[in-house]
Each structure stands twice: as structure tokens, then as C-alpha cells.
Design a protein around this motif. Structure first.
Motif, PDB file in Angstrom:
ATOM      1  N   UNK A 159     -14.716  -1.646 -20.915  1.00 53.76           N
ATOM      2  CA  UNK A 159     -13.849  -1.625 -19.106  1.00 53.76           C
ATOM      3  C   UNK A 159     -13.651  -0.570 -19.269  1.00 53.76           C
ATOM      4  N   UNK A 160     -14.105   0.388 -17.858  1.00 58.26           N
ATOM      5  CA  UNK A 160     -13.459   0.973 -17.382  1.00 58.26           C
ATOM      6  C   UNK A 160     -13.525   0.975 -15.597  1.00 58.26           C
ATOM      7  N   UNK A 200      -2.673   1.704 -14.876  1.00 54.38           N
ATOM      8  CA  UNK A 200      -2.012   2.621 -14.207  1.00 54.38           C
ATOM      9  C   UNK A 200      -2.664   3.506 -14.719  1.00 54.38           C
ATOM     10  N   UNK A 201      -2.847   4.317 -12.941  1.00 51.18           N
ATOM     11  CA  UNK A 201      -3.872   6.247 -13.735  1.00 51.18           C
ATOM     12  C   UNK A 201      -2.341   6.874 -12.657  1.00 51.18           C
ATOM     13  N   UNK A 203       0.825   8.746 -11.224  1.00 45.59           N
ATOM     14  CA  UNK A 203       1.412   7.912 -10.085  1.00 45.59           C
ATOM     15  C   UNK A 203       0.908   7.271  -9.658  1.00 45.59           C
ATOM     16  N   UNK A 204      -0.501   6.747  -9.392  1.00 43.75           N
ATOM     17  CA  UNK A 204      -1.098   5.873  -8.568  1.00 43.75           C
ATOM     18  C   UNK A 204      -1.211   4.644  -8.462  1.00 43.75           C
ATOM     19  N   UNK A 205      -1.424   3.433  -7.307  1.00 43.79           N
ATOM     20  CA  UNK A 205      -1.487   2.080  -7.723  1.00 43.79           C
ATOM     21  C   UNK A 205      -2.669   1.403  -8.715  1.00 43.79           C
ATOM     22  N   UNK A 206      -2.131   1.222  -9.623  1.00 39.88           N
ATOM     23  CA  UNK A 206      -2.907   0.559 -10.000  1.00 39.88           C
ATOM     24  C   UNK A 206      -4.878   0.338  -9.971  1.00 39.88           C
ATOM     25  N   UNK A 207      -4.996   0.674 -11.284  1.00 39.96           N
ATOM     26  CA  UNK A 207      -7.571   0.629 -10.667  1.00 39.96           C
ATOM     27  C   UNK A 207      -7.199  -0.340 -11.309  1.00 39.96           C
ATOM     28  N   UNK A 208      -8.577  -1.180 -10.275  1.00 44.01           N
ATOM     29  CA  UNK A 208      -8.964  -2.331 -10.858  1.00 44.01           C
ATOM     30  C   UNK A 208     -10.297  -1.718 -11.600  1.00 44.01           C
TER      31      UNK A 208
END
Length: 229
Positions: A159-160, A200-201, A203-208
Motif C-alpha cells: 500500500x503506497x 499521514x504525511x 503536517x499535510x492532510x492524509x494521503x490516499x
């Protein structure tokens, strides 16, 4: 009746260039030689081919014995046969390159290796034998092949995120890629399955998260599908 040979025969070895991807860096696995020649020097994992095994079997055995690596993508690269490549005797080596998911493998030195360690490809030291040439050949092959075959997914976790995928291609190709164009291109293939999960990456919003649909790729390939980045 046993056969006799009119001409002396060269010894045969396999050498493996193992690539891994970690924290945005492309890395290569090296072993510290515990025996002469080149004792204490860094080298590619490999060794002599036994009479009762194939080249592929020898490469996989050496990776398991010297670095504890099993179940990995492995492909034959090239043959190296310079007359002076090994100070012990006339040796011809069949080289391989391998791709591993670093998080899924624990490396450990064994047999005639004093140590096994991952090096960023930009910080590879001078290697024993002609292994610097073998490493350069493998790097060029990987750089060319990721553009037309999705082998890069062998370096990523199951998963990436799209950012992870782009960072991988940038590390392999050693160039920056336009974010918008890259994502548009890879998504257009229809080979990435979006998951109902995020990561989570910073401080950015969660990445799909996505996964690569290997079964779909194999079916499309039989129909003449062209994967090209």
C-alpha cells in the motif's frame, strides 16, 4: 565413461545487484568480504555456481546465504568475463539485479560476508573485483526499464501513496517529475486501485493509499498493452 576436456575451463560465478527503496532514497545492498581476495572491502553479494544448480538457483542461494534475502524479484543482467577480473583464477560472472521491499526483508551477513549493509546509490564506495562496473550496468538497466515495465512497484510496500510512487521514480531516474503530469499519467493506466485508507504525511492532510493491480497488468500485457512513463 567420464568425459575429458581438451581445454581448461573457466570458473563460473553469479553476482547480484540488489536495489531497495527507503525514505525517498534508492539504495543498494553491499557485503563486506570476510575472506581474501579483497578481505575487508565492500562487494556485491554472490559466489561460485555449484555443478548441480542453475544460474538462477545459484543467485537465489547466494542472496539467502550472504544476506538472508529470499522471495524477491530477480532478473539476469549481463555476463562479465574480463581476463583479470578475479586475481584467483579465470572467472566468468553472470550478473543479476534484484528488487526488494526493504520493510519486508531483514538483511544479515552470513557465510563469507563479515557485514551486509544498504548504501545510498550516490554513496557507493569503490567495490572489489569489477563490481563497480556491474553496479553501473545494473543502475542503467533499472533506469531504462522502469519507464516501460512496472517493476518499480517491486520496491514499494503493498500500500503506497502517489507521493511515494513519484519519489521512487524520481530516485531511480535521478530527476524531478512534474507532480500533476506524473499523477495524470500513472492513473490513466488504470492499474492503481484506490483504497479506503489514508496515511499521514507530515503536517499535510492524509494521503490516499493505492495498490498495484498486478493481475490486471498481466492480462493487459497479453493484449499488447504498453506501460510507458
Amino acid at each position: 565413461m567420464p568425459h575429458t576436456y581438451q581445454y581448461p575451463r573457466a570458473a563460473l560465478t553469479v553476482d547480484c545487484v540488489v536495489f531497495g527503496f527507503d525514505e525517498g532514497e534508492l539504495k543498494v545492498l553491499l557485503i563486506e568480504r570476510a575472506l581474501e581476495p579483497f578481505k575487508g572491502k565492500w562487494a556485491l553479494p554472490g559466489g561460485f555456481v555449484r555443478v548441480e544448480e542453475t544460474l538462477d538457483e545459484a543467485a537465489r542461494r547466494e542472496l539467502a546465504e550472504e544476506a538472508g534475502l529470499t522471495d524477491l524479484f530477480l532478473e539476469q543482467l549481463f555476463s562479465f568475463g574480463a581476463l583479470d577480473r578475479d586475481p584467483r583464477e579465470r572467472v566468468v560472472s553472470v550478473a543479476y539485479y534484484a528488487l526488494v521491499k526493504l520493510a519486508a526483508h531483514d538483511t544479515k551477513a552470513a557465510t563469507d560476508a563479515a557485514d551486509a549493509r544498504w548504501f545510498p546509490i550516490s554513496k557507493v564506495p569503490k567495490l572489489a573485483f569489477d563490481h563497480t562496473d556491474i553496479f553501473a550496468t545494473a543502475s542503467a538497466r533499472l533506469k531504462g526499464k522502469v519507464r516501460y515495465q512496472p517493476i518499480g512497484f517491486e520496491l514499494l510496500p503493498p500500500k503506497f501513496t502517489l507521493s511515494q510512487l513519484q519519489h521512487l521514480y524520481e530516485a531511480v531516474l535521478e530527476t524531478e517529475l512534474d507532480k500533476r503530469n506524473f499523477r495524470k499519467k500513472v492513473l490513466s493506466f488504470g492499474l492503481l486501485v484506490p483504497l479506503k485508507e489514508t496515511r499521514m504525511a507530515g503536517r499535510h492532510r492524509p494521503a490516499q493509499l493505492f495498490r498495484f493491480d498486478a493481475d490486471k497488468y498481466e492480462k493487459l500485457k497479453k493484449k499488447g498493452f504498453n506501460f510507458e512513463l
